[in-house]
Write a protein that holds these residues in place. Structure first.
Motif, PDB file in Angstrom:
ATOM      1  N   GLN A  32      -4.738   5.820  -0.898  1.00 33.43           N
ATOM      2  CA  GLN A  32      -3.511   6.488  -0.495  1.00 33.43           C
ATOM      3  C   GLN A  32      -2.385   5.854  -0.514  1.00 33.43           C
ATOM      4  O   GLN A  32      -0.927   5.589  -1.308  1.00 33.43           O
ATOM      5  N   SER A  33      -2.313   4.815   0.434  1.00 33.22           N
ATOM      6  CA  SER A  33      -1.186   3.999   1.293  1.00 33.22           C
ATOM      7  C   SER A  33      -0.926   2.874   0.381  1.00 33.22           C
ATOM      8  O   SER A  33       0.331   2.501   0.518  1.00 33.22           O
ATOM      9  N   ILE A  34      -2.190   2.320  -0.206  1.00 33.96           N
ATOM     10  CA  ILE A  34      -1.621   1.278  -1.476  1.00 33.96           C
ATOM     11  C   ILE A  34      -1.096   1.797  -2.467  1.00 33.96           C
ATOM     12  O   ILE A  34       0.372   1.134  -2.744  1.00 33.96           O
ATOM     13  N   LYS A  35      -1.477   2.931  -2.942  1.00 27.39           N
ATOM     14  CA  LYS A  35      -1.157   3.368  -4.143  1.00 27.39           C
ATOM     15  C   LYS A  35       0.555   3.190  -2.993  1.00 27.39           C
ATOM     16  O   LYS A  35       1.699   3.247  -4.317  1.00 27.39           O
ATOM     17  N   GLU A  36       1.013   4.521  -2.633  1.00 35.12           N
ATOM     18  CA  GLU A  36       2.183   4.742  -2.499  1.00 35.12           C
ATOM     19  C   GLU A  36       3.414   3.907  -1.900  1.00 35.12           C
ATOM     20  O   GLU A  36       4.326   3.732  -2.266  1.00 35.12           O
TER      21      GLU A  36
END
Length: 66
Positions: A32-36
């Motif tokens: 999620q962190s990489i996507k966001e």
């Protein structure tokens, strides 16, 4: 002897995962962190490009197709 410290940009394919790293991570949080936020924090490798710091980010980037 002083350690040589340098900053360089490597392709993810040039980094080798450290087989001795015992840490486990919450894959969902890293993904999620990489996507966001994309990728903004450095990883640390040794002189042979073996990963010393950043195993969770490395795995998330690989899963994201980097």
């Amino acid at each position: 002897m002083k350690a040589k410290i340098e900053t360089k940009i490597l392709k993810i394919s040039e980094i080798k995962k450290n087989p001795k790293n015992p840490k486990r991570h919450n894959d969902e949080l890293f993904d999620q962190s990489i996507k966001e936020f994309k990728y903004v924090a450095p990883m640390v490798v040794d002189e042979n490009n073996v990963l010393l710091v950043g195993g969770g980010r490395y795995d998330a980037l690989k899963r994201a197709g980097y």
